[in-house]
Design a protein around this motif. Structure first.
Motif, PDB file in Angstrom:
ATOM      1  N   ASN A  69       0.824  -1.209   0.000  1.00 51.44           N
ATOM      2  CA  ASN A  69       0.000   0.000   0.000  1.00 51.44           C
ATOM      3  C   ASN A  69       0.856   1.255   0.000  1.00 51.44           C
ATOM      4  O   ASN A  69       0.547   2.232  -0.682  1.00 51.44           O
ATOM      5  CB  ASN A  69      -0.948   0.008   1.212  1.00 51.44           C
ATOM      6  CG  ASN A  69      -2.072  -1.008   1.060  1.00 51.44           C
ATOM      7  OD1 ASN A  69      -2.464  -1.354  -0.050  1.00 51.44           O
ATOM      8  ND2 ASN A  69      -2.586  -1.487   2.170  1.00 51.44           N
TER       9      ASN A  69
ATOM     10  N   LYS B 159       2.307   1.779  -3.444  1.00 50.50           N
ATOM     11  CA  LYS B 159       1.299   2.313  -4.372  1.00 50.50           C
ATOM     12  C   LYS B 159       1.053   3.798  -4.107  1.00 50.50           C
ATOM     13  O   LYS B 159       0.933   4.598  -5.039  1.00 50.50           O
ATOM     14  CB  LYS B 159      -0.004   1.528  -4.229  1.00 50.50           C
ATOM     15  CG  LYS B 159       0.069   0.098  -4.755  1.00 50.50           C
ATOM     16  CD  LYS B 159      -1.214  -0.653  -4.440  1.00 50.50           C
ATOM     17  CE  LYS B 159      -1.111  -2.114  -4.867  1.00 50.50           C
ATOM     18  NZ  LYS B 159      -2.315  -2.891  -4.483  1.00 50.50           N
ATOM     19  N   THR B 160       0.970   4.149  -2.825  1.00 47.33           N
ATOM     20  CA  THR B 160       0.742   5.554  -2.475  1.00 47.33           C
ATOM     21  C   THR B 160       1.895   6.420  -2.945  1.00 47.33           C
ATOM     22  O   THR B 160       1.683   7.502  -3.512  1.00 47.33           O
ATOM     23  CB  THR B 160       0.552   5.716  -0.945  1.00 47.33           C
ATOM     24  OG1 THR B 160      -0.577   4.947  -0.539  1.00 47.33           O
ATOM     25  CG2 THR B 160       0.350   7.172  -0.568  1.00 47.33           C
TER      26      THR B 160
ATOM     27  N   LEU C  20       1.639   6.945  -6.619  1.00 42.66           N
ATOM     28  CA  LEU C  20       0.597   7.915  -6.966  1.00 42.66           C
ATOM     29  C   LEU C  20       1.026   9.347  -6.652  1.00 42.66           C
ATOM     30  O   LEU C  20       0.730  10.275  -7.403  1.00 42.66           O
ATOM     31  CB  LEU C  20      -0.699   7.574  -6.222  1.00 42.66           C
ATOM     32  CG  LEU C  20      -1.445   6.342  -6.730  1.00 42.66           C
ATOM     33  CD1 LEU C  20      -2.575   5.972  -5.770  1.00 42.66           C
ATOM     34  CD2 LEU C  20      -2.001   6.575  -8.129  1.00 42.66           C
TER      35      LEU C  20
ATOM     36  N   LEU D 131      -6.092  11.690  -3.316  1.00 39.99           N
ATOM     37  CA  LEU D 131      -5.094  11.000  -2.494  1.00 39.99           C
ATOM     38  C   LEU D 131      -5.233  11.249  -0.996  1.00 39.99           C
ATOM     39  O   LEU D 131      -4.688  10.486  -0.202  1.00 39.99           O
ATOM     40  CB  LEU D 131      -3.680  11.405  -2.933  1.00 39.99           C
ATOM     41  CG  LEU D 131      -3.290  11.103  -4.379  1.00 39.99           C
ATOM     42  CD1 LEU D 131      -1.828  11.467  -4.607  1.00 39.99           C
ATOM     43  CD2 LEU D 131      -3.542   9.646  -4.734  1.00 39.99           C
TER      44      LEU D 131
ATOM     45  N   ARG E 177     -11.096   8.828  -8.131  1.00 40.09           N
ATOM     46  CA  ARG E 177     -10.843   8.124  -6.882  1.00 40.09           C
ATOM     47  C   ARG E 177     -11.582   6.785  -6.842  1.00 40.09           C
ATOM     48  O   ARG E 177     -11.041   5.782  -6.395  1.00 40.09           O
ATOM     49  CB  ARG E 177     -11.237   8.994  -5.690  1.00 40.09           C
ATOM     50  CG  ARG E 177     -10.938   8.317  -4.361  1.00 40.09           C
ATOM     51  CD  ARG E 177     -11.227   9.217  -3.184  1.00 40.09           C
ATOM     52  NE  ARG E 177     -11.209   8.455  -1.958  1.00 40.09           N
ATOM     53  CZ  ARG E 177     -10.125   8.134  -1.281  1.00 40.09           C
ATOM     54  NH1 ARG E 177      -8.930   8.524  -1.721  1.00 40.09           N
ATOM     55  NH2 ARG E 177     -10.195   7.429  -0.171  1.00 40.09           N
TER      56      ARG E 177
ATOM     57  N   THR F 136      -9.581   3.294  -6.617  1.00 39.68           N
ATOM     58  CA  THR F 136      -9.893   2.472  -5.440  1.00 39.68           C
ATOM     59  C   THR F 136     -10.337   1.091  -5.887  1.00 39.68           C
ATOM     60  O   THR F 136      -9.918   0.082  -5.342  1.00 39.68           O
ATOM     61  CB  THR F 136     -10.995   3.134  -4.576  1.00 39.68           C
ATOM     62  OG1 THR F 136     -10.556   4.427  -4.164  1.00 39.68           O
ATOM     63  CG2 THR F 136     -11.298   2.309  -3.337  1.00 39.68           C
TER      64      THR F 136
ATOM     65  N   ILE G  83      -5.500   2.422  -4.145  1.00 37.74           N
ATOM     66  CA  ILE G  83      -5.580   3.059  -2.828  1.00 37.74           C
ATOM     67  C   ILE G  83      -6.662   2.352  -2.031  1.00 37.74           C
ATOM     68  O   ILE G  83      -7.564   1.730  -2.590  1.00 37.74           O
ATOM     69  CB  ILE G  83      -5.909   4.569  -2.911  1.00 37.74           C
ATOM     70  CG1 ILE G  83      -7.214   4.816  -3.684  1.00 37.74           C
ATOM     71  CG2 ILE G  83      -4.779   5.350  -3.508  1.00 37.74           C
ATOM     72  CD1 ILE G  83      -7.659   6.255  -3.657  1.00 37.74           C
ATOM     73  N   GLN G  84      -6.573   2.465  -0.707  1.00 34.02           N
ATOM     74  CA  GLN G  84      -7.599   1.909   0.145  1.00 34.02           C
ATOM     75  C   GLN G  84      -8.722   2.903   0.291  1.00 34.02           C
ATOM     76  O   GLN G  84      -8.501   4.121   0.281  1.00 34.02           O
ATOM     77  CB  GLN G  84      -7.022   1.567   1.528  1.00 34.02           C
ATOM     78  CG  GLN G  84      -6.002   0.433   1.487  1.00 34.02           C
ATOM     79  CD  GLN G  84      -5.461   0.140   2.883  1.00 34.02           C
ATOM     80  OE1 GLN G  84      -5.136   1.050   3.622  1.00 34.02           O
ATOM     81  NE2 GLN G  84      -5.386  -1.131   3.214  1.00 34.02           N
TER      82      GLN G  84
ATOM     83  N   ALA H  51      -8.354   5.702   2.808  1.00 36.01           N
ATOM     84  CA  ALA H  51      -7.185   6.577   2.714  1.00 36.01           C
ATOM     85  C   ALA H  51      -7.585   8.013   2.543  1.00 36.01           C
ATOM     86  O   ALA H  51      -8.629   8.316   2.006  1.00 36.01           O
ATOM     87  CB  ALA H  51      -6.293   6.135   1.557  1.00 36.01           C
TER      88      ALA H  51
END
Length: 196
Positions: free
Chosen positions: A17, A20-21, A24, A61, A183, A187, A192-193, A196
């Protein structure tokens, strides 16, 4: 043994995670670098797309990743890359008369981001948060401009704020509507979770 395996799985998931963040954040910093220099001259200060990208990025984000993305953009511009409006770069631009607005966008991102997360991305409240955040950025930038240019507040507002209010309202409306769609898509793709 089972507990150890579960811990390893959670750690691996957390690392994935974070990766990935970070990716991004880098992508959105790159988007800001591409769109930030594009501007429409309407006077001494051109209309820039920088704040539109900030509105969008923070919505997608979240407050910290979105603000961090903008921070990377500022650092790249500060070291000389031509990523500021009009393809300018360097500390001279950042610390110059209009640099206060670029710095003020940090406060804008934090204020707008806080409202976004506290309201769970309610569109109306998000737009209201961006109005307040933008007003703070305007105030910070105007004080900076007045100090460096030794001019009146009225002159600074006439040159640096009033011509942009209408355009910024349009950006404030567009960004969360577009951001909500993007988003949802990223997602769903697992980038992304949801929280988040």
């Amino acid at each position: 043994m089972i507990m150890s395996t579960n811990t390893e799985v959670r750690t691996a998931g957390s690392s994935a995670n974070k990766t990935k963040t970070m990716a991004l954040i880098g992508v959105m910093a790159a988007v800001t670098c591409i769109l930030g220099p594009l501007s429409v001259p309407i006077g001494q200060i051109p209309i820039s797309l920088t704040n539109l990208v900030i509105y969008f990025t923070v919505f997608v984000l979240g407050i910290w990743a979105g603000t961090g993305s903008y921070g990377i953009y500022l650092l790249l511009g500060a070291v000389g890359l031509p990523v500021f409006s009009g393809f300018a770069g360097g500390l001279g631009k950042l610390l110059g008369p209009t640099g206060g607005y670029l710095i003020g966008f940090i406060f804008m991102a934090l204020i707008g981001g806080a409202v976004i997360e506290l309201s769970h991305r309610n569109i109306f409240l998000t737009m209201l948060g961006w109005v307040v955040g933008t007003a703070v950025a305007y105030a910070f930038g105007t004080v900076w401009f007045v100090y460096l240019m030794k001019c009146s507040v009225t002159y600074a507002l006439t040159v640096c704020v009033y011509p942009f209010i209408g355009f910024d309202i349009v950006k404030i409306v567009i960004a969360p509507l577009l951001g909500k769609t993007v988003r949802y898509a990223i997602t769903k793709a697992g980038l992304i979770q949801k929280a988040a």
